[in-house]
Scaffold this motif. Structure first.
Motif: not given
Length: 690
Positions: A26-48
């Motif tokens: 799951s990702g929670k993202l924000s986009l900045n059209a002036v700076e042409k950037s993306v930032s956010g918090t990412v949460d991965y669930q995985f199994e070894v």
């Protein structure tokens, strides 16, 4: 935060998927059209699955912070291409979280026309989602995605899956989308723009959402004319219910391709947003059907590697033509297969790469792949073919596949020589013309088409009667187009009667073939040719206006007066042509400066690349060049669409051969932005070296 400079890995020569299974993100993202950037918090669930010391996530040119495994600070390396988590990972479930920022150079695009309204969209396939979201370039790693995006409330935001939540906070809105089933990362998407949306239900009750920009509301019917019908047909024809929760279609500006099958949410180029006249030349039908078919062949089951890419593109191409057959009939279906057969045969003279090769051309993967399926379908019969398709999709749902997996299902339903089939259609670059012609000849129109083609080298006097009879018949229009094309190099007097018959068919496409076949229009054909200006086809009107203007200077004022309010497609093809012709007609207008400014405006960043290129081509061809035109040409070289940027570079190279033009380009250099200066300096240096 910890950094480690040296690292090692126990799976250098093995895919990570054998050691680690990423389940959800799951990702929670924000986009900045002036700076042409993306930032956010990412949460991965995985199994070894097996002990491992380094876990990798593809991430191009990103910055990371707060990297944690199971809520504990993690040791990580950011290589600029990957986020690598270092540790002694044992079998079991794990939880990875981090924050990131990126200014993507590709895959995430900010299209800002006239600085008042932005569109933001993504393109993962061939460009890699890992440029804007930390993910996996390996298609074998399938994950359940969930994206939340915060953006200006004036805009619609779309991503994959069901819209789970929508929360308004001041001037921003948070949109939460969630998938229920796993998919490959290249299918992850987002699109942001000012859209209207219409909602429908398929026969199977799947929600259908069709988007258009607010300004294009009156183009909804012709753009989406057959969309619901295609959806209902595809579910029935494939025999497996649409495998996702919702289906959306969204046009975006300056898109890189015709369309892209992002799971649940297809993006497509705005060139297919048309009115009822534009529909005649630029119907969205085929692209619509192709991208929808991918939701089974590509999204539900994904080719394990590029070697088996035909399992996606060949299947999507074939099922799209089946959908068109349902809409337009058998003659259309067989004519399209005939045309692609001709293309493949011609290409095979120089193309030495077969279908089962990762380096095969698009024509090979798409059209020859579709032809292979047509031959297979006809050979084993409709019942067996559909049974195999159904079992293939169900058995490998949400997995990756190879050609052998598909063949295994064919073997269960038919006694068919698959080894010979593979050698002939998938491993050979030679096109099996005898088999193709036998299958095509089931159609009466193709029988006539083959007769017409046999006469290519026959003297006109010997075949005229047959061609005349065919043009008067009710045979499918593509046969009549073929006749017109065959006449192109004949002397006018000898072919005049046949051209008149072609015009009298009153078929838009046949008449368009006549329009394009005569660059020199005889006076005694002028009146007949002028009727093309009234055809309900923007493409025909463009061809006819240009050649009439070129051939009959004494009638230019009349032609320009007749067409002065024409606009054309949404790339303004007719308006830009009219402006260039009006400006090139002596004494036609007293407002030349106004017209020049309008044409130059079409070449600016206020418009999409196709419009800009149309205008720039005409400005250069008709020698209407000033500093603004030169600046707009340089701007083209920085565009994300490679075709347009190449056009800009090639045109500048041509102009630089003129010393005066070189001086003009050097003069405007100081007024350009850094990216434009960089491109122009390179081009200036090229010419100096020569």
């Amino acid at each position: 935060m910890k950094y480690i400079l040296l690292f090692f890995t126990t799976f250098t020569f093995a895919q990570q998927t054998q050691f680690v299974d990423f389940k959800t993100v799951s990702g929670k993202l924000s986009l900045n059209a002036v700076e042409k950037s993306v930032s956010g918090t990412v949460d991965y669930q995985f199994e070894v699955l097996k002990p491992i010391d380094t876990i990798k996530i593809d991430a191009k040119n990103m910055e990371f912070s707060h990297v944690q495994i199971d809520n504990k600070e993690a040791v990580f390396v950011n290589t600029g291409k990957e986020l690598q988590i270092i540790g002694n990972f044992q079998k079991g479930e794990n939880h990875l979280t981090f924050q990131y920022t990126a200014k993507p150079k590709q895959a995430l695009y900010f299209v800002n026309m006239d600085h008042s309204e932005v569109q933001i969209w993504t393109q993962g396939q061939g460009r890699y989602t890992s440029n804007w979201f930390p993910s996996f370039d390996d298609v074998n790693e399938k994950i359940v995605f969930s994206l939340g995006i915060t953006y200006d409330t004036a805009y619609q935001v779309v991503s994959n899956g069901i819209l789970n939540n929508k929360t308004l906070t001041d001037t921003q809105t948070y949109w939460q989308y969630k998938m229920e089933k796993p998919m490959s990362s290249y299918l992850l998407m987002l699109a942001i723009g000012k859209y209207d949306k219409k909602e429908f239900r398929a026969k199977s009750k799947i929600p259908l959402e069709y988007y258009l920009e607010n300004k294009d509301a009156n183009r909804f019917e012709p753009t989406y004319r057959y969309s619901k019908r295609i959806f209902d047909f595809m579910e029935k024809e494939i025999g497996v219910k649409y495998p996702w929760e919702v289906y959306r279609e969204i046009p975006v500006r300056d898109f890189l391709y015709a369309g892209m099958e992002n799971t649940t949410s297809t993006l497509f180029a705005t060139r297919y947003v048309v009115d009822s006249i534009g529909f005649e030349d630029r119907s969205y039908t085929n692209v619509d059907a192709h991208e929808l078919a991918h939701h089974w062949f590509g999204d539900l089951i994904t080719a394990e590697s590029s070697t088996h890419h035909w399992l996606q593109e060949g299947f999507a191409t074939y099922f799209a033509v089946l959908a068109e057959r349902e809409i337009y009939g058998d003659d259309f279906f067989y004519s399209k297969l005939y045309d692609t057969a001709q293309q493949i045969k011609f290409a095979s003279r120089t193309d030495s790469i077969p279908v089962l090769n990762a380096k095969a051309s698009s024509l090979t993967f798409y059209e020859k792949g579709a032809w292979a399926l047509f031959v297979l379908h006809e050979s084993i019969g409709d019942k067996a073919f559909k049974k195999a398709i159904k079992s293939y999709l169900k058995k490998y749902a949400y997995q990756t596949v190879t050609t052998q997996n598909f063949f295994d299902e064919i073997k269960k339903v038919a006694d068919f020589d698959l080894d010979k089939f593979q050698k002939t259609w998938l491993e050979s670059t030679v096109f099996d013309t005898p088999t193709a012609n036998t299958l095509l000849s089931k159609n009466k129109s193709i029988q006539v088409r083959l007769e017409v083609d046999k006469l290519k080298k026959t003297a006109l006097t010997e075949k005229e009667e047959f061609l005349s009879k065919t043009l008067k018949s009710d045979v499918y229009y593509t046969v009549k187009e073929a006749i017109v094309n065959q006449l192109e190099n004949e002397k006018y007097e000898a072919k005049k009667a046949l051209l008149l018959l072609a015009m009298q068919t009153n078929d838009i496409q046949v008449r368009q073939a006549v329009a394009g076949s005569l660059s020199k229009i005889p006076e005694d054909f002028r009146t007949e040719y002028e009727t093309l200006l009234d055809d309900k086809s923007y493409q025909t009107q463009e061809i006819a206006l240009y050649w009439l203007w070129r051939n009959f200077p004494e009638h230019r004022t009349r032609y320009l007066n007749k067409t002065m309010n024409w606009i054309g497609f949404n790339d303004y093809n007719l308006r830009t042509l009219w402006l260039s012709l009006a400006l090139s007609t002596p004494n036609y207008t007293e407002n030349s400066e106004t017209l020049i400014n309008e044409l130059i405006a079409f070449s600016s960043t206020k418009y999409e690349a196709t419009t800009r290129q149309n205008a720039l081509e005409k400005l250069v061809a008709f020698k209407i060049i000033n500093d603004s035109v030169l600046s707009n040409l340089v701007s083209a070289t920085t565009h994300h669409m490679w075709q347009f940027s190449k056009f800009g570079r090639d045109t500048i190279r041509l102009l630089l051969k003129n010393p005066d033009m070189r001086a003009s380009f050097e003069r405007i250099l100081i007024n350009l932005n850094p990216d434009e200066q960089f491109q122009l300096k390179r081009l200036l240096a090229e010419e100096v070296k020569k």
